[in-house]
Motif scaffolding. Structure first.
Motif, PDB file in Angstrom:
ATOM      1  N   ILE A   1      -5.179   4.822   7.198  1.00  0.00           N
ATOM      2  CA  ILE A   1      -4.119   4.559   6.217  1.00  0.00           C
ATOM      3  C   ILE A   1      -2.812   4.241   6.938  1.00  0.00           C
ATOM      4  O   ILE A   1      -2.084   3.325   6.548  1.00  0.00           O
ATOM      5  CB  ILE A   1      -3.945   5.741   5.240  1.00  0.00           C
ATOM      6  CG1 ILE A   1      -5.246   6.010   4.477  1.00  0.00           C
ATOM      7  CG2 ILE A   1      -2.774   5.497   4.294  1.00  0.00           C
ATOM      8  CD1 ILE A   1      -5.789   4.840   3.680  1.00  0.00           C
TER       9      ILE A   1
ATOM     10  N   LEU B   1     -10.456   7.547  -0.455  1.00  0.00           N
ATOM     11  CA  LEU B   1     -11.160   6.344  -0.012  1.00  0.00           C
ATOM     12  C   LEU B   1     -12.217   6.632   1.047  1.00  0.00           C
ATOM     13  O   LEU B   1     -12.830   5.710   1.577  1.00  0.00           O
ATOM     14  CB  LEU B   1     -10.151   5.320   0.527  1.00  0.00           C
ATOM     15  CG  LEU B   1      -9.143   4.809  -0.495  1.00  0.00           C
ATOM     16  CD1 LEU B   1      -8.130   3.902   0.173  1.00  0.00           C
ATOM     17  CD2 LEU B   1      -9.848   4.096  -1.627  1.00  0.00           C
TER      18      LEU B   1
ATOM     19  N   LEU C   1      -4.762   9.813   0.024  1.00  0.00           N
ATOM     20  CA  LEU C   1      -5.345   8.474  -0.119  1.00  0.00           C
ATOM     21  C   LEU C   1      -6.565   8.322   0.772  1.00  0.00           C
ATOM     22  O   LEU C   1      -7.593   7.792   0.341  1.00  0.00           O
ATOM     23  CB  LEU C   1      -4.309   7.399   0.194  1.00  0.00           C
ATOM     24  CG  LEU C   1      -4.789   5.956   0.062  1.00  0.00           C
ATOM     25  CD1 LEU C   1      -5.336   5.660  -1.329  1.00  0.00           C
ATOM     26  CD2 LEU C   1      -3.658   4.992   0.435  1.00  0.00           C
TER      27      LEU C   1
ATOM     28  N   HIS D   1      -8.476   0.471  -5.010  1.00  0.00           N
ATOM     29  CA  HIS D   1      -7.985   1.791  -5.425  1.00  0.00           C
ATOM     30  C   HIS D   1      -6.717   1.670  -6.268  1.00  0.00           C
ATOM     31  O   HIS D   1      -6.521   2.417  -7.223  1.00  0.00           O
ATOM     32  CB  HIS D   1      -7.722   2.666  -4.200  1.00  0.00           C
ATOM     33  CG  HIS D   1      -7.346   4.061  -4.537  1.00  0.00           C
ATOM     34  ND1 HIS D   1      -8.262   5.009  -4.947  1.00  0.00           N
ATOM     35  CD2 HIS D   1      -6.132   4.678  -4.559  1.00  0.00           C
ATOM     36  CE1 HIS D   1      -7.645   6.146  -5.186  1.00  0.00           C
ATOM     37  NE2 HIS D   1      -6.355   5.971  -4.958  1.00  0.00           N
TER      38      HIS D   1
ATOM     39  N   ARG E   1       1.061   3.994  -2.953  1.00  0.00           N
ATOM     40  CA  ARG E   1       0.708   5.381  -2.646  1.00  0.00           C
ATOM     41  C   ARG E   1       1.842   6.315  -3.052  1.00  0.00           C
ATOM     42  O   ARG E   1       1.618   7.353  -3.686  1.00  0.00           O
ATOM     43  CB  ARG E   1       0.404   5.509  -1.143  1.00  0.00           C
ATOM     44  CG  ARG E   1       0.074   6.935  -0.717  1.00  0.00           C
ATOM     45  CD  ARG E   1      -0.230   7.025   0.753  1.00  0.00           C
ATOM     46  NE  ARG E   1       0.840   6.602   1.633  1.00  0.00           N
ATOM     47  CZ  ARG E   1       1.954   7.320   1.883  1.00  0.00           C
ATOM     48  NH1 ARG E   1       2.154   8.483   1.306  1.00  0.00           N
ATOM     49  NH2 ARG E   1       2.862   6.850   2.726  1.00  0.00           N
TER      50      ARG E   1
ATOM     51  N   CYS F   1       0.832  -1.202   0.000  1.00  0.00           N
ATOM     52  CA  CYS F   1       0.000   0.000   0.000  1.00  0.00           C
ATOM     53  C   CYS F   1       0.870   1.257   0.000  1.00  0.00           C
ATOM     54  O   CYS F   1       0.650   2.176  -0.792  1.00  0.00           O
ATOM     55  CB  CYS F   1      -0.932  -0.002   1.208  1.00  0.00           C
ATOM     56  SG  CYS F   1      -1.909   1.504   1.397  1.00  0.00           S
TER      57      CYS F   1
ATOM     58  N   THR G   1     -11.635  -2.392   4.577  1.00  0.00           N
ATOM     59  CA  THR G   1     -10.604  -1.375   4.398  1.00  0.00           C
ATOM     60  C   THR G   1      -9.505  -1.887   3.471  1.00  0.00           C
ATOM     61  O   THR G   1      -9.086  -1.197   2.535  1.00  0.00           O
ATOM     62  CB  THR G   1     -10.013  -0.949   5.754  1.00  0.00           C
ATOM     63  OG1 THR G   1     -11.066  -0.391   6.551  1.00  0.00           O
ATOM     64  CG2 THR G   1      -8.891   0.053   5.597  1.00  0.00           C
TER      65      THR G   1
ATOM     66  N   VAL H   1      -8.531  -0.400  -0.334  1.00  0.00           N
ATOM     67  CA  VAL H   1      -7.178   0.015  -0.722  1.00  0.00           C
ATOM     68  C   VAL H   1      -6.734  -0.779  -1.949  1.00  0.00           C
ATOM     69  O   VAL H   1      -6.225  -0.210  -2.921  1.00  0.00           O
ATOM     70  CB  VAL H   1      -6.192  -0.160   0.453  1.00  0.00           C
ATOM     71  CG1 VAL H   1      -4.754   0.040  -0.010  1.00  0.00           C
ATOM     72  CG2 VAL H   1      -6.527   0.797   1.592  1.00  0.00           C
TER      73      VAL H   1
END
Length: 87
Positions: free
Chosen positions: A43, A36, A32, A63, A22, A18, A56, A60
């Motif tokens: 995050i 979301l 981010l 996304h 990002r 993640c 969650t 992520v």
């Protein structure tokens, strides 16, 4: 030596993934989180391998276009198990 995969190891790897995604997209944690509709703290928890719920993690993954990969891996595993029947 046997390489054991634990829940903690997987959570940390997901967090690393993640964070890498990002940063590749040049997003801050706040960016981010806003995209979301969640908090920056959430995050932070994802990226540090802390406990977060499955929704969650899937948000992520979705996304960053990782949801299809997760789905295909699980589907493949199910399909393989169905073909390897003992009967």
């Amino acid at each position: 030596m046997l390489d054991t995969v634990t829940i903690k190891v997987v959570k940390v790897k997901i967090g690393e993934w993640c964070k890498q995604k990002r940063q590749n997209y040049e997003l801050s944690q706040e960016d981010l989180a806003d995209a979301l509709d969640m908090s920056r703290i959430t995050i932070v928890k994802v990226e540090s391998g802390k406990n977060v719920n499955i929704d969650t993690l899937l948000k992520v993954a979705n996304h960053f276009d990782g949801l299809q990969t997760i789905y295909q891996q699980i589907k493949q595993d199910i399909d393989n198990n169905n073909r390897n029947s003992l009967y």
